[in-house]
Every structure is written in C-alpha cells, then in structure tokens.
Design a protein around this motif. Structure first.
Motif, short mmCIF file in Angstrom:
data_model
loop_
_atom_site.label_atom_id
_atom_site.label_comp_id
_atom_site.label_asym_id
_atom_site.label_seq_id
_atom_site.Cartn_x
_atom_site.Cartn_y
_atom_site.Cartn_z
N ILE A 95 -0.94 8.13 6.08
CA ILE A 95 -0.14 6.92 5.92
C ILE A 95 0.93 6.93 6.99
O ILE A 95 1.56 7.95 7.23
CB ILE A 95 0.47 6.87 4.50
CG1 ILE A 95 -0.61 6.55 3.50
CG2 ILE A 95 1.59 5.87 4.44
CD1 ILE A 95 -0.17 5.90 2.25
N ALA A 142 -10.41 8.05 -1.56
CA ALA A 142 -9.63 8.60 -0.43
C ALA A 142 -10.48 8.81 0.81
O ALA A 142 -10.51 9.88 1.39
CB ALA A 142 -8.95 9.90 -0.83
N GLN A 192 -6.79 5.46 -2.59
CA GLN A 192 -5.88 6.48 -2.07
C GLN A 192 -6.04 7.84 -2.74
O GLN A 192 -5.91 8.87 -2.09
CB GLN A 192 -4.43 6.01 -2.22
CG GLN A 192 -4.09 4.84 -1.31
CD GLN A 192 -2.65 4.38 -1.50
OE1 GLN A 192 -1.97 4.79 -2.43
NE2 GLN A 192 -2.19 3.52 -0.62
N TRP A 232 1.16 4.32 -2.94
CA TRP A 232 1.07 5.75 -2.62
C TRP A 232 2.22 6.52 -3.26
O TRP A 232 2.02 7.59 -3.84
CB TRP A 232 1.07 5.93 -1.11
CG TRP A 232 1.16 7.36 -0.69
CD1 TRP A 232 2.27 8.05 -0.30
CD2 TRP A 232 0.09 8.30 -0.64
NE1 TRP A 232 1.97 9.36 -0.01
CE2 TRP A 232 0.63 9.55 -0.21
CE3 TRP A 232 -1.28 8.22 -0.91
CZ2 TRP A 232 -0.16 10.68 -0.05
CZ3 TRP A 232 -2.06 9.36 -0.74
CH2 TRP A 232 -1.50 10.56 -0.32
N ARG A 258 -4.89 11.47 2.49
CA ARG A 258 -5.14 10.49 3.54
C ARG A 258 -3.91 10.35 4.41
O ARG A 258 -2.86 10.93 4.13
CB ARG A 258 -5.54 9.14 2.95
CG ARG A 258 -4.50 8.51 2.06
CD ARG A 258 -4.83 7.07 1.82
NE ARG A 258 -4.92 6.37 3.08
CZ ARG A 258 -5.16 5.07 3.17
NH1 ARG A 258 -5.38 4.38 2.11
NH2 ARG A 258 -5.21 4.48 4.35
N GLU A 317 0.82 -1.21 0.00
CA GLU A 317 0.00 0.00 0.00
C GLU A 317 0.86 1.26 0.00
O GLU A 317 0.56 2.23 -0.72
CB GLU A 317 -0.93 -0.01 1.22
CG GLU A 317 -1.91 1.17 1.23
CD GLU A 317 -2.93 1.04 2.35
OE1 GLU A 317 -3.78 1.95 2.45
OE2 GLU A 317 -2.87 0.06 3.10
#
Length: 384
Positions: free
Chosen positions: A370, A354, A350, A48, A368, A44
């Motif tokens: 992370i 989002a 993402q 991003w 978002r 993930e």
C-alpha cells in the motif's frame, strides 16, 4: 492547537462553528477540507487500517485528520467521544422518548410537532413529511425484540444489508444482539427506555465503531494517540447517576447540564444550536461519474462470488437499483448496504485473497503493498 474537518459539501460542513469556537478559545486552528474525491481515493487505505467492514465513510476524513495532526508534530489529542452517550446528546434519545410517549397515547398534534424537529439535518424530517413519519413510528412503538426498543428503527435500516448476506444462522442479527445484551444485563428490560438506549449505544456503536474503526485505528494509522476525557470512569458514573432531565431537558435540549455549565464560556450560537452529528458523504461520493470505475472494479460478479458470504442475485439486483437511481433518492438503508458491500469486497481482497501481490509473512498470512511500501516484516526478531 485544535483540529477539525471541513467538507466541500455544505450538507456536512460545520466550518463556521469550528472557526467561531477556535476564535473564542484562542487556539491555533488547523483543518482539512474533504471532497467526495478524497473519500473515494482514501477508502482502500482506510479499510486496510480499520481491518473491518464499514457501513459509513466517516472514518475516511478521520484518517486524513490524524494525518494533519501528524504533520503538525503532535502525538496526543483529546477527543469528545462519549459525551453524547452519557449526556443524551444524540437525537436517537429524543426519538426513543417520542416513541415511548406515543405508546402511552400522546396526542397526534404533539407527535407531529416533535417529529418535525427531531432530525433537523435530514431533509425528510420536516413538517411536510411528519404525518408519514408518524405512521412509520406507530408501527414501532411496541417493543418487538426486548430490550432493543430504542434502536429498532435504526436496526431496521440494517435489514437490507443483512438480506444481502448468507449469515449461516437461523437467528436475525438483532435477535443475536438481544440475547447477548440479556446475558450481560438480565434486568435491562425493566429499566427506563433512555437507560436501555444508553446501554445499547455504549455496547454497539460506541465500542464497536466510534472508538475502534473510526477512532483509534484511524489515529494509530498516523501514529497519533487519541484520549477521550468524557469516557473517564468517574465522569461516566456521575453522568449516568443524574436525573434524565439534567441531561435531556423537558424542552428537548440535549446535553443540558453541560450547556448550562459552559454557557458563559462558549459562543451562544454553539450552545443554542441543535445537535448535528458528524457525518460524511457515503454512496454519493462513489456514484459520481469520475469514480464509477472504482465501483465497477469492486462490485463485479466475480468479486462478489469470491467473498463467499453474499447472496449474489440479491446483490446484483441491489447494485443495479442503486446505480440507476438518482443520487438524492438513495435512502439511509441503501447507503449503509452499499458501503458495506464496497468495504467487504475490499476487506476480502486485502486480507483473504490478497493477490496484489501474493506474499506471505512467517505465519502464512498474505500481505500486500500500500502506498508503495512493502509491508513484509524486515529483520523480524525471533518470537520467544
């Protein structure tokens, strides 16, 4: 200092060669060991930073490798991208010559011998399967989409992924690519098959993937700058001006002139080993029992529908087939399509929906969190 990736799975690991080279060069060597869990847990984050859909997991270890470089206080590294493209290091160049000779009537025995040694790191390329593969190659020795002859078998692997998509175009992706290539290189169809193959490698995989999603973006994610000496303009021009036999010898030795130049400076076991490209575990990593929740969360009917670009019935059939198949029987084309699905759904979550959390920056684009870091810009200066 030198840095490399180790894999827990021996099918991908090159640790012994890396250590032999570091010892010969006398470097302070650092390595990061990658497990299947590392692939899943960092996928993930990689999407991003890549900001694009992926068809391989190979950027994940590169992301972790750049993190290791950062930990050692180094900001700039040298990387070898471009050497295989200019000096005919990839086995796809051998494959192109093989298919070219088959089209000219090469005898069957020679064909079988060459196929058996074509991709030594792939278990289905051996003497036992050579006849089946010869039949496959005979079906692709006539150029169907000029000037894509060299890559047609590779692009065929992408057809499955394309069938899962609603592309909104009557043209296949390969047809659109061929049109783009011809508009820039109108005389490419008249060139030697190896030249066409090189142009395609530079145009597609190198520029669009290796230097971008797998390269710069994974390095920049950890504040590392990667420089590629083999992409120096003068070096590239010199390499492309050499006769093919100096780069891919008549005996099938790839990067021939480089190996001869450095034969006395590098371990013989490295100089003489066959090409093994950098790869990492793909779908097999996500299909282990402890990681199936990750797949189950991403590939729900709702998630697929939300993306708005998939043929939902085709995706459902495909996912069911992959989940019920023994992992060792998953084909390269299924691998690519599966990773494309996972990465596209993540990309949508993402950067489009989002919804974790729903925040927007000053331009209205959602952001978002992370790794516990709020990515909302703070004290952003005015744009003049």
């Amino acid at each position: 200092h030198t840095f490399s990736i180790e894999f827990a799975d021996p099918a991908f690991d090159e640790t012994n060669y890396q250590q032999a080279l570091a010892k010969q060069l006398g470097t302070q060597h650092h390595s990061v060991r990658i497990t299947n869990s590392d692939i899943v847990q960092n996928f993930e984050k990689v999407i991003w930073h890549a900001e694009t859909a992926l068809f391989r997991t190979a950027p994940v270890p590169m992301f972790l490798l750049s993190g290791l470089v950062k930990e050692n206080g180094i900001k700039v590294v040298l990387s070898g991208e471009g050497a295989d493209e200019s000096f005919l290091g990839y086995n796809i160049f051998k494959e192109t010559l093989l298919r070219h000779e088959m089209a000219k009537g090469q005898d069957h025995h020679t064909t079988l011998e060459q196929i058996a040694g074509l991709y030594p790191y792939l278990h289905h390329f051996d003497e036992k399967h050579a006849a089946i593969l010869a039949h496959f190659y005979r079906g692709s020795i006539k150029e169907k989409t000029p000037p894509l002859f060299s890559h047609e078998p590779r692009f065929a692997n992408g057809n499955l992924a394309e069938k899962l998509l609603h592309t909104g175009s009557s043209l296949r992706a390969t047809d659109r690519l061929a049109n783009d290539i011809r508009s820039v290189y109108p005389d490419l169809g008249k060139k030697h098959p190896l030249v066409k193959a090189q142009v395609l490698e530079f145009w597609t995989l190198l520029g669009g993937y290796l230097l971008c999603a797998q390269g710069d973006r994974m390095s920049a994610a950890n504040g590392i700058e990667s420089r590629c000496p083999f992409l120096d303009r003068n070096l590239v021009q010199t390499a492309w001006g050499l006769p093919h036999k100096f780069r891919l010898s008549q005996q099938g030795i790839e990067k021939f002139i480089l190996k001869e130049l450095f034969r006395d400076q590098l371990p013989h076991r490295i100089i003489n080993r066959p090409k093994q490209p950098y790869r990492s575990p793909d779908s097999v990593a996500f299909l282990e029992k402890q990681h199936t929740h990750f797949v189950g969360d991403l590939l729900t009917a709702h998630s697929i529908s939300q993306c708005g670009i998939f043929d939902e019935k085709a995706v459902a059939r495909f996912v069911k087939n992959v989940l019920n198949k023994p992992k060792q029987n998953i084909s390269p084309r299924e691998d690519q399509a599966f990773i494309l699905l996972l990465s596209t759904v993540l990309l949508h979550r993402q950067f489009i929906s989002a919804n974790l959390p729903e925040k927007a920056n000053r331009y209205g684009r959602p952001l978002r969190i992370i790794d516990g870091r709020d990515l909302q810009p703070k004290n952003e200066p005015e744009v003049v």
